[in-house]
Design an enzyme around this catalytic site. Sequence first.
Site, PDB file in Angstrom:
ATOM      1  N   THR A 350       0.863  -1.180   0.000  1.00  0.00           N
ATOM      2  CA  THR A 350       0.000   0.000   0.000  1.00  0.00           C
ATOM      3  C   THR A 350       0.901   1.232   0.000  1.00  0.00           C
ATOM      4  O   THR A 350       2.078   1.129   0.344  1.00  0.00           O
ATOM      5  CB  THR A 350      -0.875   0.007   1.285  1.00  0.00           C
ATOM      6  N   VAL A 351       0.356   2.377  -0.359  1.00  0.00           N
ATOM      7  CA  VAL A 351       1.056   3.640  -0.114  1.00  0.00           C
ATOM      8  C   VAL A 351       0.193   4.512   0.772  1.00  0.00           C
ATOM      9  O   VAL A 351      -1.043   4.487   0.691  1.00  0.00           O
ATOM     10  CB  VAL A 351       1.416   4.398  -1.412  1.00  0.00           C
TER      11      VAL A 351
END
Length: 528
Positions: A350-351
Amino acid sequence: MRDFDFPGRSTVHACNGMAATSHPLATGVAIDVLRKGGNALDAAIAASATLAVVEPQSTGIGGDCFALMCLGGSEEVIGFNGSGRAPAAAALDLFLKQGMREIEATSVHAVTMPGAIDAWTRLHETHGWMDFSRLLAPAIAYARGGYPVHARVRFDWLRAANQLRQNEAARAVFLPRDQVPGEGDLHCQPALAETLAKVAAGGRRAFYEGEIAEAMTATLRAAGGCHVLEDFAAVQGEYVTPICTDYRGIRVHQIPPNNQGLTALIMLNILEGFDLQDWAPLSAERTHLEAEAGRLAFAARNAAIADPASMTAKLERLLSKDWAGELRSSIRLDRPLENLPDLGLRKSDTVYVCVVDRDLNAVSFINSIYDSFGSAILCPQTGVLFQNRGRSFRLDADHPNCIGPSKRPMHTIMPGMVTRAGRALMPYGVMGGDYQPFGHTRLLTNVFDYGLDVQAALDMPRVFAGESSLELEKSFPAETIRALLAIGHDVRLAPEPLGGGQAILIDHGRGILSGGSDPRKDGCALGY
């Protein structure tokens, strides 16, 4: 104060604005937007679009987005759910007739509709200041002209190489010469650049209708999916009322289900009944309590959290301090919990982005395609890599998270926001799939129980508990590991770093922003 004789990072301090992301190019883009007059939301969108190019294993415009915002430093928290739904034809019988017992990571049936572009455009329409096309310009430039591959990005890329080889289009884009690019190599995504340029000019309709949607639909249909053009046209995120709990004088806010943010709130409610300061931050006791609280909270998550329309458990009950007390009463300091259900936890990519601007607009912003490179199904005409968020669905008619037509799956990515005494205090987030509630809890207890600065709180070794095993990062003290083994934990060293995170603490009295970014990723916090 950290020990300057050893490697490490200092907390970043600034007055006018700050951004923290998992990639230096994205942080630079966010700061540039702030300097040019954009607000925190503008900067978050621009950074997320850049990350969709330069961290292709973790996010993309084929994925989803959630956001929490406090405007003008106030305590009112605005939430947005930008998660996509299953196709309208995704009835349970469709999968059972194929003999499926679960939805595999690289199956076309794991592809839910991408919600990120819709979220960016809808949030921008209401709260953005800068022209939307300017926000996508850096991402377009990196996709067209190339970006240097950073160290952690390549680390993840190498581990996903075999997955990418299963799809011809993904292999052509992400394995040039059938190899993962080297660190510092320039990588381009020209088809993605053209798609982003069309979205910059035409907004959300350019993505969800017309030639881009037609190409994406054709790719998914060719792979055996039940997706149709109408599924893309129907994508629409929504503003939601965040859920929250009070902990040690702060208020912690999360996106409500279908998001798993509730899991972290349950963990905090359980831990509130222990005086963690009785034990050292890296002690076996503190680690054990965090693990046990997490196991109980995840058991609740797995049983209850789903698309709100399908949930049977009441949020009020799940959030109540009384129920947390009941759960807490089962925890013993001298042994781990037994007879827990199979939690089936896993980590993914994820970011996360947090930004605070000069007007103290605070934004907590998260985007993901779930597993590394998502489904690994890429649309060659558009460069869009599809998420595999549908992997979270159950194929059990009696479970609230069972797959169904146009239904949202239980979703792991969770932005966080802390308020106190009527003001925004800290946008924060910790990435890592199912790990995220553990990461949120560890970060918050590091700051608000142990008094660590945000960078030290992010740096600290982490723990991740399943139903039986206990994963510890390699930097844990040996005496802690021995003590955990002695009380019966099945301790294992985590095969890779646990998650990654960012946070910005707002000091209203001094007028200072203090930010940190996780050393487990390539990124940084910057201010001006």
